[in-house]
Design a protein around this motif. Structure first.
Motif, PDB file in Angstrom:
ATOM      1  N   PRO A 186      23.757  48.443   2.333  1.00 14.25           N
ATOM      2  CA  PRO A 186      22.391  48.653   1.815  1.00 14.25           C
ATOM      3  C   PRO A 186      22.233  49.704   0.723  1.00 14.25           C
ATOM      4  N   GLN A 187      23.201  50.600   0.575  1.00 12.94           N
ATOM      5  CA  GLN A 187      23.013  51.718  -0.352  1.00 12.94           C
ATOM      6  C   GLN A 187      22.733  51.224  -1.770  1.00 12.94           C
ATOM      7  N   ASN A 188      21.634  51.696  -2.331  1.00 15.44           N
ATOM      8  CA  ASN A 188      21.219  51.391  -3.708  1.00 15.44           C
ATOM      9  C   ASN A 188      20.915  49.904  -3.936  1.00 15.44           C
ATOM     10  N   ILE A 189      20.604  49.185  -2.874  1.00 13.37           N
ATOM     11  CA  ILE A 189      20.272  47.763  -2.985  1.00 13.37           C
ATOM     12  C   ILE A 189      18.784  47.568  -2.712  1.00 13.37           C
ATOM     13  N   HIS A 190      18.132  46.802  -3.574  1.00 12.40           N
ATOM     14  CA  HIS A 190      16.710  46.482  -3.418  1.00 12.40           C
ATOM     15  C   HIS A 190      16.581  44.972  -3.260  1.00 12.40           C
ATOM     16  N   ALA A 191      16.022  44.546  -2.136  1.00 12.81           N
ATOM     17  CA  ALA A 191      15.935  43.120  -1.814  1.00 12.81           C
ATOM     18  C   ALA A 191      14.492  42.664  -1.716  1.00 12.81           C
ATOM     19  N   ILE A 192      14.308  41.343  -1.800  1.00 12.79           N
ATOM     20  CA  ILE A 192      12.988  40.749  -1.645  1.00 12.79           C
ATOM     21  C   ILE A 192      13.105  39.464  -0.835  1.00 12.79           C
ATOM     22  N   ALA A 246      15.746  43.409   8.564  1.00  9.35           N
ATOM     23  CA  ALA A 246      16.291  44.172   7.442  1.00  9.35           C
ATOM     24  C   ALA A 246      15.790  45.611   7.453  1.00  9.35           C
ATOM     25  N   LEU A 247      14.481  45.803   7.635  1.00 10.12           N
ATOM     26  CA  LEU A 247      13.918  47.148   7.654  1.00 10.12           C
ATOM     27  C   LEU A 247      14.509  47.979   8.794  1.00 10.12           C
ATOM     28  N   SER A 248      14.728  47.347   9.944  1.00 14.81           N
ATOM     29  CA  SER A 248      15.264  48.076  11.097  1.00 14.81           C
ATOM     30  C   SER A 248      16.698  48.533  10.864  1.00 14.81           C
ATOM     31  N   MET A 249      17.365  47.963   9.859  1.00 12.48           N
ATOM     32  CA  MET A 249      18.739  48.356   9.522  1.00 12.48           C
ATOM     33  C   MET A 249      18.798  49.251   8.296  1.00 12.48           C
ATOM     34  N   GLY A 250      17.637  49.693   7.839  1.00  6.76           N
ATOM     35  CA  GLY A 250      17.614  50.592   6.694  1.00  6.76           C
ATOM     36  C   GLY A 250      17.756  49.910   5.350  1.00  6.76           C
ATOM     37  N   ILE A 251      17.558  48.597   5.325  1.00  6.49           N
ATOM     38  CA  ILE A 251      17.631  47.867   4.057  1.00  6.49           C
ATOM     39  C   ILE A 251      16.295  47.982   3.332  1.00  6.49           C
ATOM     40  N   LYS A 252      16.351  48.321   2.058  1.00  3.88           N
ATOM     41  CA  LYS A 252      15.145  48.412   1.232  1.00  3.88           C
ATOM     42  C   LYS A 252      14.735  47.000   0.823  1.00  3.88           C
ATOM     43  N   ILE A 253      13.673  46.514   1.428  1.00  3.28           N
ATOM     44  CA  ILE A 253      13.247  45.136   1.188  1.00  3.28           C
ATOM     45  C   ILE A 253      11.728  45.047   1.207  1.00  3.28           C
ATOM     46  N   GLU A 254      11.195  44.144   0.425  1.00  3.48           N
ATOM     47  CA  GLU A 254       9.762  43.863   0.443  1.00  3.48           C
ATOM     48  C   GLU A 254       9.547  42.365   0.585  1.00  3.48           C
ATOM     49  N   ILE A 307       6.134  33.185  -5.708  1.00  2.33           N
ATOM     50  CA  ILE A 307       7.315  33.803  -6.310  1.00  2.33           C
ATOM     51  C   ILE A 307       7.241  33.775  -7.837  1.00  2.33           C
ATOM     52  N   SER A 308       6.512  32.811  -8.370  1.00  2.00           N
ATOM     53  CA  SER A 308       6.396  32.695  -9.832  1.00  2.00           C
ATOM     54  C   SER A 308       5.723  33.908 -10.466  1.00  2.00           C
ATOM     55  N   GLU A 309       4.957  34.667  -9.660  1.00  2.00           N
ATOM     56  CA  GLU A 309       4.256  35.837 -10.194  1.00  2.00           C
ATOM     57  C   GLU A 309       5.092  37.115 -10.118  1.00  2.00           C
ATOM     58  N   VAL A 310       6.290  37.030  -9.531  1.00  2.00           N
ATOM     59  CA  VAL A 310       7.146  38.213  -9.426  1.00  2.00           C
ATOM     60  C   VAL A 310       7.736  38.538 -10.789  1.00  2.00           C
ATOM     61  N   THR A 311       7.563  39.777 -11.222  1.00  2.00           N
ATOM     62  CA  THR A 311       8.095  40.217 -12.525  1.00  2.00           C
ATOM     63  C   THR A 311       9.230  41.220 -12.374  1.00  2.00           C
ATOM     64  N   GLN A 312       9.309  41.881 -11.236  1.00  2.00           N
ATOM     65  CA  GLN A 312      10.362  42.864 -11.010  1.00  2.00           C
ATOM     66  C   GLN A 312      11.689  42.171 -10.728  1.00  2.00           C
ATOM     67  N   HIS A 313      12.800  42.863 -11.045  1.00  2.00           N
ATOM     68  CA  HIS A 313      14.121  42.303 -10.769  1.00  2.00           C
ATOM     69  C   HIS A 313      14.722  42.972  -9.540  1.00  2.00           C
ATOM     70  N   TYR A 314      15.446  42.185  -8.732  1.00  2.00           N
ATOM     71  CA  TYR A 314      16.010  42.666  -7.476  1.00  2.00           C
ATOM     72  C   TYR A 314      17.513  42.398  -7.434  1.00  2.00           C
ATOM     73  N   ASP A 315      18.193  43.128  -6.563  1.00  2.00           N
ATOM     74  CA  ASP A 315      19.622  42.897  -6.388  1.00  2.00           C
ATOM     75  C   ASP A 315      19.872  41.598  -5.627  1.00  2.00           C
ATOM     76  N   VAL A 316      18.999  41.298  -4.679  1.00  2.00           N
ATOM     77  CA  VAL A 316      19.183  40.094  -3.872  1.00  2.00           C
ATOM     78  C   VAL A 316      17.839  39.567  -3.401  1.00  2.00           C
ATOM     79  N   ALA A 317      17.744  38.251  -3.316  1.00  2.00           N
ATOM     80  CA  ALA A 317      16.560  37.583  -2.769  1.00  2.00           C
ATOM     81  C   ALA A 317      16.992  36.749  -1.570  1.00  2.00           C
TER      82      ALA A 317
END
Length: 317
Positions: free
Chosen positions: A181-187, A200-208, A238-248
């Motif tokens: 999870p370190q330095n990873i941003h997921a959606i 994911a949140l319970s494991m410390g993963i940064k996700i929205e 999902i078409s309205e998402v403008t931010q970029h993520y490491d993983v979806a």
């Protein structure tokens, strides 16, 4: 005794239902870059055993010997930094080709090793637990960590759907998507009631999360808050998402339960490729053609079962 400067060695034991074999191996490959056909794996990669719904024990190996007598000679000079300790033998079931060691024999070995270690034994609340395991005629001794089935607590959430992923599958999917999870941003842009988000949140993963249904979004927020977690859930496609993520992570809407067409599914996959470097897709249908048309390549895959549902888990890039 193993040199402290050398790479650490960990032994992980596994317990899972026969239907979870493929999913378990895919999670193994995500964590360790290889898998094991047996119910244990040896690796120099450190993973919190409570992250996996399949890992039973982890042993950080400190000593390995080809006989219990040789191991005892080393243990005699073993000093414990902690104030209290206890010793447990992990051969409580058949591990690989090694048969289960009967309880009476395990207790005898634990007692004999415990008496050799300089320190204060405490069977109830030890500061450190030493583990011992026999695998293919080799004895391994080290620091033991027991897996905690955190996912079980998430079975009882305020809102749930019968077609949602099980908490075990959701946890494994989160691990496949974000093994480190370190330095990873997921959606999770089709998050539904938040089953994957919670694991994911319970494991410390940064996700929205995100979903098109207002009531589903509200249910997801309430589920997250119920377990004392904090996560962002946004209303919209999902078409309205403008931010970029490491993983979806995409649990595709099912034609049987929604009005989603293959064109709708392709549109979701296409946008997932746009917003993320890596995509993990869950589907009840074969969608290899849609994935290829979206410009993604399947790196790994497995099948996951839940009652009558058969789902494909696809790791794409």
């Amino acid at each position: 005794m193993r040199n402290e400067q050398q790479n650490k060695k960990y032994i992980y034991t596994y317990v899972h239902h026969v239907d979870e074999y493929d999913l378990c191996r895919m999670e193994m490959r995500a964590f360790f870059n290889h898998d094991s056909k047996s119910n244990f794996i040896i690796s120099n990669v450190e993973v919190d055993p409570s992250r996996s719904p399949f890992i039973e024990d982890r042993l950080e190996v400190l000593v390995e010997e080809n006989s219990i007598d040789n191991l005892k000679k080393i243990i005699e000079h073993f000093k414990v930094d902690a104030k209290t300790f206890k010793v447990v033998c992990l051969n409580t079931f058949e591990i690989g080709n090694t048969k289960k060691i009967p309880q009476s024999e395990r207790r005898l070995i634990e007692r004999e090793l415990g008496l050799l270690i300089e320190g204060e034994p405490d069977l109830d609340h030890p500061e450190v637990i030493f583990g011992l395991i026999l695998l293919d005629d080799t004895w391994y001794f080290g620091i033991h960590s027991k897996s905690e089935s955190i996912w079980r607590k998430h079975l009882h959430k305020p809102h749930s759907y019968s077609t949602a992923l099980s908490t075990r599958v959701a946890r494994a999917v989160a691990n496949i998507a974000v093994p480190r999870p370190q330095n990873i941003h997921a959606i999770d842009p089709c998050c539904g009631i938040g089953t994957v988000i919670i694991e994911a949140l319970s494991m410390g993963i940064k996700i929205e999360g995100r979903d098109m249904n207002h009531f589903v979004c509200q249910g997801s927020r309430e589920n997250i808050a119920y377990f004392g977690l904090q996560g962002k859930i946004t209303l919209g496609p999902i078409s309205e998402v403008t931010q970029h993520y490491d993983v979806a992570i995409i649990d595709l809407p099912y034609n049987l339960f929604t009005h989603a067409t293959r064109e709708d599914q392709f549109d979701i996959i296409k946008h997932a490729r746009r917003i993320a470097d890596k995509v993990v897709i869950v589907s009840i249908e074969t969608i290899d053609d849609l994935i290829a048309d979206a410009g993604l390549v399947i790196l790994d895959r497995c099948m996951a079962k839940k009652q009558r549902f058969l789902r494909q888990i696809l790791l794409c890039k």
